[in-house]
Design an enzyme around this catalytic site. Structure first.
Site, PDB file in Angstrom:
ATOM      1  N   ARG A 110     -24.388  40.618  41.467  1.00 52.90           N
ATOM      2  CA  ARG A 110     -24.155  39.869  42.704  1.00 52.90           C
ATOM      3  C   ARG A 110     -23.449  40.795  43.688  1.00 52.90           C
ATOM      4  NH1 ARG A 110     -20.840  34.275  42.457  1.00 52.90           N
ATOM      5  NH2 ARG A 110     -22.658  33.103  43.147  1.00 52.90           N
ATOM      6  N   ARG A 156     -12.959  32.850  43.565  1.00 55.53           N
ATOM      7  CA  ARG A 156     -13.410  33.479  42.322  1.00 55.53           C
ATOM      8  C   ARG A 156     -13.898  32.361  41.436  1.00 55.53           C
ATOM      9  NH1 ARG A 156      -9.748  38.357  40.265  1.00 55.53           N
ATOM     10  NH2 ARG A 156     -11.804  38.945  39.516  1.00 55.53           N
ATOM     11  N   SER A 157     -14.662  32.695  40.447  1.00 60.15           N
ATOM     12  CA  SER A 157     -15.251  31.600  39.663  1.00 60.15           C
ATOM     13  C   SER A 157     -14.175  30.726  39.026  1.00 60.15           C
ATOM     14  CB  SER A 157     -16.201  32.146  38.614  1.00 60.15           C
ATOM     15  OG  SER A 157     -15.499  33.007  37.755  1.00 60.15           O
ATOM     16  N   GLN A 204     -10.945  37.347  46.356  1.00 60.35           N
ATOM     17  CA  GLN A 204     -12.171  37.868  45.741  1.00 60.35           C
ATOM     18  C   GLN A 204     -12.175  39.400  45.924  1.00 60.35           C
ATOM     19  OE1 GLN A 204     -15.257  38.998  44.132  1.00 60.35           O
ATOM     20  NE2 GLN A 204     -15.042  36.764  44.015  1.00 60.35           N
ATOM     21  N   HIS A 211     -18.120   2.431  50.854  1.00 61.62           N
ATOM     22  CA  HIS A 211     -18.673   3.748  51.175  1.00 61.62           C
ATOM     23  C   HIS A 211     -19.205   4.330  49.881  1.00 61.62           C
ATOM     24  CE1 HIS A 211     -19.381   7.586  52.989  1.00 61.62           C
ATOM     25  NE2 HIS A 211     -18.969   7.137  54.151  1.00 61.62           N
ATOM     26  N   ALA A 215     -10.620   9.949  55.400  1.00 61.61           N
ATOM     27  CA  ALA A 215     -11.754  10.699  55.954  1.00 61.61           C
ATOM     28  C   ALA A 215     -11.571  11.115  57.411  1.00 61.61           C
ATOM     29  CB  ALA A 215     -13.037   9.907  55.774  1.00 61.61           C
ATOM     30  N   LYS A 242     -15.403  15.204  60.851  1.00 56.92           N
ATOM     31  CA  LYS A 242     -14.974  14.009  61.585  1.00 56.92           C
ATOM     32  C   LYS A 242     -13.704  14.257  62.393  1.00 56.92           C
ATOM     33  CE  LYS A 242     -17.013  10.710  58.367  1.00 56.92           C
ATOM     34  NZ  LYS A 242     -16.719   9.847  57.224  1.00 56.92           N
ATOM     35  N   ARG A 286     -17.918  30.274  42.924  1.00 61.15           N
ATOM     36  CA  ARG A 286     -17.617  30.729  44.278  1.00 61.15           C
ATOM     37  C   ARG A 286     -18.227  29.752  45.271  1.00 61.15           C
ATOM     38  NH1 ARG A 286     -18.779  36.981  45.385  1.00 61.15           N
ATOM     39  NH2 ARG A 286     -18.648  37.656  43.214  1.00 61.15           N
TER      40      ARG A 286
HETATM   41  C1  LIG Z   1     -17.138   9.861  55.995  1.00 60.88           C
HETATM   42  C2  LIG Z   1     -16.537   9.116  54.890  1.00 60.88           C
HETATM   43  C3  LIG Z   1     -16.727   9.502  53.554  1.00 60.88           C
HETATM   44  C4  LIG Z   1     -17.633  10.566  53.050  1.00 60.88           C
HETATM   45  O1  LIG Z   1     -17.841  11.625  53.749  1.00 60.88           O
HETATM   46  P1  LIG Z   1     -18.802  12.819  53.361  1.00 60.88           P
HETATM   47  O2  LIG Z   1     -18.145  13.903  54.147  1.00 60.88           O
HETATM   48  O3  LIG Z   1     -20.146  12.438  53.852  1.00 60.88           O
HETATM   49  O4  LIG Z   1     -18.764  13.023  51.922  1.00 60.88           O
HETATM   50  C5  LIG Z   1     -16.088   8.782  52.581  1.00 60.88           C
HETATM   51  N1  LIG Z   1     -15.323   7.722  52.879  1.00 60.88           N
HETATM   52  C6  LIG Z   1     -15.122   7.328  54.138  1.00 60.88           C
HETATM   53  C7  LIG Z   1     -14.237   6.161  54.393  1.00 60.88           C
HETATM   54  C8  LIG Z   1     -15.726   7.998  55.187  1.00 60.88           C
HETATM   55  O5  LIG Z   1     -15.547   7.580  56.426  1.00 60.88           O
END
Ligand SMILES: *Cc1c(COP(=O)(O)O)cnc(C)c1O
Length: 428
Positions: free
Chosen positions: A70, A92-93, A100, A164, A243, A272, A301
């Site tokens: 690699r 690293r693994s 690294q 979700h 999130a 987000k 990695r």
């Molecule tokens: C966006 C979101 C997730 C998941 O997000 P991913 O980045 O797509 O995995 C999980 N829970 C809530 C409440 C979220 O708003």
């Protein structure tokens, strides 16, 4: 470092060096301070920094002798550019955040990102240790759950029901059993009583609690402060799905209070909150040992791309601008709520009475239809939910209303809020 002497008259040479030094100074300031700049820096300077760092990786050594399996042998420039020339990736693994050896530059880039990320969180009021992860929120939750299983020998996940799929799949992905704690209905609100979470904890042998801070109405945030207290009392690990929490102080205050009690990891999304393409996460906590366990749990990695994207956002935004964006978000939510209330009054509908700093919901007839019409009008984001949709409403009984959810998340434009209100007024 570079010799530009004796091409030009001395005064011109000196002038050239002044400009060059001023630009290098911007890069050097970042490397010396290792905090989010108050004012963002330009894309050219960010690119310059990334370029300097990537030149440190061994695959950029023109005289390197490569005999590993690699060796970052990347075919095209298109591919190299997709990872900002950090072709060896990060980690690293055995440990995600370990340096690294083949990639000193990428290793510095990762450390710098984590330090700047910590300074950003600290400025927001969260005194925590943090790592940027090369996977999105759901998988980052999985990583944290995996670390909880290893460190605390947990064998089940207590999940106050939030609809979700990512956290639910994260649990099954790492092979833990899930105990759902049902939501209850109180007026328009759907929430999970803390007493029920406590009872669920008492029924399990070695649980971890996975609470949810950010969600759509009618589901309210879990009471993460009380859950953290209970987890502290009962010595139960606690992971918070936050999130999109970093964009609003309503959530940050709750996190701040929870961090006084038992919180092992908080997970947020890089896209987000920080305007990166989808693919990265942020994990933060006061529990340094647990953060290390998380890093150790990552298999292999990783691509440097999600990490560099987080660094780029933090450097380009600067803290002041982020605060301004948070203010705009708050203002847009107010405009959204005022507009929705007006529409509701006119149409005999109502805005759901649910506490939420980002999303609002209005009752509508035929919500799936309305969402479809909005989509065809090239409006993305609204979510139409039927009262019978147990997943959508987060409520296992029948919810009293059909409704539409609209969001005023960070980055939203005031004109987009106004236009969606205008269209809603026509459609419903
Ligand atoms: C966006 C979101 C997730 C998941 O997000 P991913 O980045 O797509 O995995 C999980 N829970 C809530 C409440 C979220 O708003």
């Amino acid at each position: 470092m570079i010799n530009i002497n004796n091409f030009l008259p001395k005064n011109m040479e000196k002038r050239g060096k002044i400009s060059l030094n001023e630009n290098i100074k911007i890069i050097n300031n970042i490397l010396e301070q290792r905090t989010i700049p108050e004012e963002g820096i330009s894309e050219e300077h960010i690119q310059f920094l990334l370029r300097i760092l990537s030149f440190m990786d061994t695959d950029k050594d023109p005289n390197v002798i490569q005999i590993g399996e690699r060796e970052a042998r990347v075919l095209t420039r298109i591919q190299k550019e997709s990872v900002f020339n950090f072709c060896h990736g990060v980690g690293r693994s055995g440990n995600l955040i370990d340096p690294q050896p083949k990639a000193p530059g990428a290793s510095i880039m990762y450390k710098l990102t984590n330090q700047i990320l910590e300074s950003f969180l600290k400025k927001l009021g969260l005194k925590v240790k943090a790592i940027a992860t090369p996977i999105a929120t759901g998988m980052s939750i999985g990583l944290a759950l995996s670390a909880a299983r290893k460190r605390y020998k947990v064998d089940s996940v207590i999940y106050p029901y939030a609809a979700h799929k990512s956290p639910i799949k994260a649990t099954s992905f790492i092979g833990l059993r899930m105990r759902l704690v049902e939501t209850v209905l109180d007026g328009d609100k759907v929430y999970v009583p803390v007493e029920d979470i406590e009872k669920a904890i008492d029924k399990e042998k070695n649980p971890v609690v996975l609470s949810t801070l950010t969600f759509f109405p009618p589901r309210e945030s879990d009471n993460i402060v009380e859950i953290s207290k209970i987890c502290e009392e009962k010595d139960i690990p606690h992971i918070i799905n936050a999130a999109y929490a970093l964009q609003n102080f309503y959530y940050i205050e709750k996190l701040k209070k929870s961090l006084k009690y038992r919180v092992d990891a908080i997970i947020s999304s890089s896209d987000k909150n920080l305007f990166t393409p989808i693919g990265g996460g942020i994990i933060y906590t006061k529990n340094e040992e647990f953060l290390k366990e998380i890093s150790l749990s990552y298999p292999g990695r990783a691509s440097a791309n999600p990490i560099a994207n987080i660094l780029i956002s933090l450097l380009y935004l600067g803290f002041k601008n982020y605060i301004n964006l948070m203010k705009t978000q708050k203002k847009c939510k107010k405009i959204l709520d005022d507009g929705l209330n007006e529409i509701a009054k006119k149409k005999g509908e109502k805005v759901l009475n649910v506490e939420n700093p980002i999303s609002s919901a209005i009752t509508v007839k035929n919500p799936i239809d309305v969402a479809g019409k909005l989509y065809n009008l090239r409006i993305t984001g609204p979510r139409g939910v039927n009262r019978k949709d147990k997943f959508g409403t987060c409520y296992l009984g029948e919810y009293p209303y059909d409704y539409l959810v609209v969001n005023a998340a960070i980055g939203v434009k005031e004109e987009d809020i106004l236009r969606v209100l205008e269209k809603l007024n026509e459609i419903i």
